[in-house]
Design a protein around this motif. Sequence first.
Motif, PDB file in Angstrom:
ATOM      1  N   SER A 166      -5.352  14.415  13.119  1.00  0.00           N
ATOM      2  CA  SER A 166      -4.219  14.856  12.334  1.00  0.00           C
ATOM      3  C   SER A 166      -2.907  14.381  12.920  1.00  0.00           C
ATOM      4  CB  SER A 166      -4.216  16.377  12.256  1.00  0.00           C
ATOM      5  OG  SER A 166      -5.362  16.817  11.620  1.00  0.00           O
ATOM      6  N   SER A 167      -3.002  13.543  13.864  1.00  0.00           N
ATOM      7  CA  SER A 167      -1.767  13.110  14.483  1.00  0.00           C
ATOM      8  C   SER A 167      -1.205  11.924  13.741  1.00  0.00           C
ATOM      9  CB  SER A 167      -2.024  12.701  15.914  1.00  0.00           C
ATOM     10  OG  SER A 167      -2.648  11.433  15.911  1.00  0.00           O
ATOM     11  N   ASP A 168      -0.091  11.455  14.226  1.00  0.00           N
ATOM     12  CA  ASP A 168       0.459  10.254  13.612  1.00  0.00           C
ATOM     13  C   ASP A 168      -0.164   9.022  14.224  1.00  0.00           C
ATOM     14  OD1 ASP A 168       1.468  10.182  16.083  1.00  0.00           O
ATOM     15  OD2 ASP A 168       3.567  10.093  15.507  1.00  0.00           O
ATOM     16  N   GLY A 169      -1.154   9.258  15.053  1.00  0.00           N
ATOM     17  CA  GLY A 169      -1.870   8.147  15.626  1.00  0.00           C
ATOM     18  C   GLY A 169      -1.339   7.739  16.973  1.00  0.00           C
ATOM     19  N   SER A 170      -0.215   8.302  17.332  1.00  0.00           N
ATOM     20  CA  SER A 170       0.371   7.874  18.592  1.00  0.00           C
ATOM     21  C   SER A 170      -0.075   8.730  19.754  1.00  0.00           C
ATOM     22  CB  SER A 170       1.889   7.917  18.497  1.00  0.00           C
ATOM     23  OG  SER A 170       2.300   9.238  18.221  1.00  0.00           O
TER      24      SER A 170
ATOM     25  N   ARG B  52       0.831  -1.191   0.000  1.00  0.00           N
ATOM     26  CA  ARG B  52       0.000   0.000   0.000  1.00  0.00           C
ATOM     27  C   ARG B  52       0.866   1.240   0.000  1.00  0.00           C
ATOM     28  NH1 ARG B  52      -5.714  -0.016  -0.628  1.00  0.00           N
ATOM     29  NH2 ARG B  52      -6.434  -2.078  -0.066  1.00  0.00           N
ATOM     30  N   CYS B  53       0.291   2.297  -0.463  1.00  0.00           N
ATOM     31  CA  CYS B  53       0.958   3.590  -0.393  1.00  0.00           C
ATOM     32  C   CYS B  53       0.973   4.052   1.071  1.00  0.00           C
ATOM     33  CB  CYS B  53       0.192   4.585  -1.261  1.00  0.00           C
ATOM     34  SG  CYS B  53       0.757   6.274  -1.116  1.00  0.00           S
ATOM     35  N   GLY B  54       2.053   4.720   1.436  1.00  0.00           N
ATOM     36  CA  GLY B  54       2.149   5.212   2.804  1.00  0.00           C
ATOM     37  C   GLY B  54       1.002   6.118   3.186  1.00  0.00           C
ATOM     38  N   LYS B  55       0.601   6.919   2.236  1.00  0.00           N
ATOM     39  CA  LYS B  55      -0.523   7.819   2.508  1.00  0.00           C
ATOM     40  C   LYS B  55      -1.793   7.039   2.763  1.00  0.00           C
ATOM     41  CE  LYS B  55       0.443  12.221   0.296  1.00  0.00           C
ATOM     42  NZ  LYS B  55      -0.127  13.206  -0.615  1.00  0.00           N
ATOM     43  N   SER B  56      -1.928   5.982   2.017  1.00  0.00           N
ATOM     44  CA  SER B  56      -3.114   5.163   2.175  1.00  0.00           C
ATOM     45  C   SER B  56      -3.125   4.528   3.564  1.00  0.00           C
ATOM     46  CB  SER B  56      -3.145   4.087   1.082  1.00  0.00           C
ATOM     47  OG  SER B  56      -4.280   3.280   1.218  1.00  0.00           O
TER      48      SER B  56
ATOM     49  N   LEU C 111      -5.731   6.545  10.533  1.00  0.00           N
ATOM     50  CA  LEU C 111      -6.355   7.697  11.175  1.00  0.00           C
ATOM     51  C   LEU C 111      -7.876   7.645  11.118  1.00  0.00           C
ATOM     52  CD1 LEU C 111      -4.091  10.655  10.018  1.00  0.00           C
ATOM     53  CD2 LEU C 111      -4.094   9.488  12.216  1.00  0.00           C
ATOM     54  N   ASN C 112      -8.386   7.171  10.027  1.00  0.00           N
ATOM     55  CA  ASN C 112      -9.831   7.244   9.842  1.00  0.00           C
ATOM     56  C   ASN C 112     -10.576   5.997  10.289  1.00  0.00           C
ATOM     57  OD1 ASN C 112      -9.745   9.813   8.786  1.00  0.00           O
ATOM     58  ND2 ASN C 112      -9.623   9.120   6.666  1.00  0.00           N
ATOM     59  N   TYR C 113      -9.824   4.944  10.498  1.00  0.00           N
ATOM     60  CA  TYR C 113     -10.552   3.707  10.769  1.00  0.00           C
ATOM     61  C   TYR C 113      -9.943   2.837  11.857  1.00  0.00           C
ATOM     62  CZ  TYR C 113     -13.755  -0.073   9.590  1.00  0.00           C
ATOM     63  OH  TYR C 113     -14.740  -1.018   9.629  1.00  0.00           O
ATOM     64  N   LEU C 114      -8.651   2.689  11.867  1.00  0.00           N
ATOM     65  CA  LEU C 114      -8.044   1.676  12.724  1.00  0.00           C
ATOM     66  C   LEU C 114      -7.612   2.172  14.092  1.00  0.00           C
ATOM     67  CD1 LEU C 114      -5.867  -0.183  10.067  1.00  0.00           C
ATOM     68  CD2 LEU C 114      -8.054  -0.908  11.032  1.00  0.00           C
ATOM     69  N   ARG C 115      -7.278   3.414  14.185  1.00  0.00           N
ATOM     70  CA  ARG C 115      -6.727   3.859  15.464  1.00  0.00           C
ATOM     71  C   ARG C 115      -7.779   3.756  16.562  1.00  0.00           C
ATOM     72  NH1 ARG C 115      -8.190   9.430  16.497  1.00  0.00           N
ATOM     73  NH2 ARG C 115      -8.881  10.399  14.568  1.00  0.00           N
ATOM     74  N   PRO C 116      -7.306   3.611  17.801  1.00  0.00           N
ATOM     75  CA  PRO C 116      -8.235   3.397  18.905  1.00  0.00           C
ATOM     76  C   PRO C 116      -9.150   4.602  19.125  1.00  0.00           C
ATOM     77  CG  PRO C 116      -5.966   2.953  19.565  1.00  0.00           C
ATOM     78  CD  PRO C 116      -5.906   3.613  18.228  1.00  0.00           C
ATOM     79  N   ASN C 117     -10.262   4.314  19.737  1.00  0.00           N
ATOM     80  CA  ASN C 117     -11.209   5.354  20.169  1.00  0.00           C
ATOM     81  C   ASN C 117     -11.885   6.099  19.027  1.00  0.00           C
ATOM     82  OD1 ASN C 117     -10.437   4.781  22.857  1.00  0.00           O
ATOM     83  ND2 ASN C 117      -8.688   6.158  22.633  1.00  0.00           N
ATOM     84  N   ILE C 118     -11.871   5.511  17.885  1.00  0.00           N
ATOM     85  CA  ILE C 118     -12.625   6.103  16.785  1.00  0.00           C
ATOM     86  C   ILE C 118     -14.105   5.873  17.028  1.00  0.00           C
ATOM     87  CG2 ILE C 118     -13.217   5.811  14.356  1.00  0.00           C
ATOM     88  CD1 ILE C 118     -10.783   7.269  14.469  1.00  0.00           C
ATOM     89  N   LYS C 119     -14.837   6.918  16.869  1.00  0.00           N
ATOM     90  CA  LYS C 119     -16.285   6.832  17.051  1.00  0.00           C
ATOM     91  C   LYS C 119     -16.942   6.770  15.673  1.00  0.00           C
ATOM     92  CE  LYS C 119     -17.711   9.860  20.220  1.00  0.00           C
ATOM     93  NZ  LYS C 119     -18.371  11.138  20.625  1.00  0.00           N
ATOM     94  N   HIS C 120     -17.690   5.756  15.454  1.00  0.00           N
ATOM     95  CA  HIS C 120     -18.457   5.685  14.220  1.00  0.00           C
ATOM     96  C   HIS C 120     -19.930   5.796  14.560  1.00  0.00           C
ATOM     97  CE1 HIS C 120     -15.116   4.801  11.602  1.00  0.00           C
ATOM     98  NE2 HIS C 120     -14.703   3.884  12.448  1.00  0.00           N
ATOM     99  N   GLY C 121     -20.699   6.024  13.578  1.00  0.00           N
ATOM    100  CA  GLY C 121     -22.135   6.045  13.799  1.00  0.00           C
ATOM    101  C   GLY C 121     -22.706   7.445  13.881  1.00  0.00           C
TER     102      GLY C 121
END
Length: 329
Positions: A224-228, A49-53, A59-69
């Motif tokens: 916008s973070s690096d996820g960390s 995969r591309c790094g950007k991808s 950021l949009n899906y895998l990182r913890p505490n993402i709220k969907h819905g």
Amino acid sequence: MGRAPCCDKANVKKGPWSPEEDSRLKDFIEKYGTGGNWIALPQKAGLKRCGKSCRLRWLNYLRPNIKHGDFSDDEDKIICSLFASIGSRWSIIAAQLPGRTDNDIKNYWNTKLKKKLMGMIPSTHRKPPPFPTIPLRTTPPPPSSSLSSLYNDCSPYYTSTNSLTGLESISAAPHNFLNTSTTTSLAINCSLLQTQDILLSPLQYYPVKDSLIMFGGDQASCSSSDGSCSQISYGKEIKQEDMGLHQSHMISNGFEENQRFMFDYGHNGSDHSLNTWSSTDLKPNGYLGNTALEYDLEEVKQLISSSSNGCNSFFFNDESKTQERALYY
DNA sequence: AAGTAAGGCAACCGCCGAATA
DNA sequence: CTATTCGGCGGTTGCCTTACT
């Protein structure tokens, strides 16, 4: 000479992520972090995969505490308020909504919220919302029309459970915000928001070091973070001359015609005495300043429609955008 | 049940600014 | 100072789902 591509496009996979890819990326980042280099990450993680991808997926899906819905009414209000004040700055808006990503908010706005605000019945043959249709005004509303009433007027299926008072944006500021003598306190106080009765209640204005504005909540999301990180704040040094320039506009005009909104800011300890906030200056409704912008429904619609064509000309002309950027970051 | 159109959303694209060589 | 790289962002696209005829 064009810029080199960030990855070998011929050898990267595109399209939806598989569960295997997801878990591979998640495992890798949880173990090793991003290493501060998204471009190199997919190779290390064994992903085609591309790094950007990868970054986007994390950021949009895998990182913890993402709220969907579904978005709550409060979230709606925050998004509307911030959109009204800063336009389509989704990352900043996302920073005010813990667990929400800029992409989520952007999609939500484009597909639902904008229509709510516009009072549009979805042009679909799907079931209409279970609220009575209220015809749009044919005449301009009275000057007291506010955005909160606009919700009720124009959004047949938007219900607001909490009334908005207009007090919160000031009261949310720490005490020393208004009193500090060593800090150049800069509060973003969009008169639009105040006069429209919508507010940024979850926002907190942080007076920090000289000439630095922090614009963010204490539980800002991490879109916008690096996820960390678990929190993010937007802070950026603002040049004094820029502030002065902006301020002179404020002083002379109350608001910039091109921008159609204004910033008020306290500026203790300087010789700029006009439009300076102090605790005694607060108007009963928490709004300081004498520039009561009244936006009727049509103007808000204009905002939405103008912003939808790629530039927020209603609020920002091109020239002001750079300056505006400095204020908000 | 099949076809169609619109909605919803994940993902991509390209630009910009900051950092670095 | 310039060129290059990279991260980040906003706009857009395209696929899948849903609702309706």
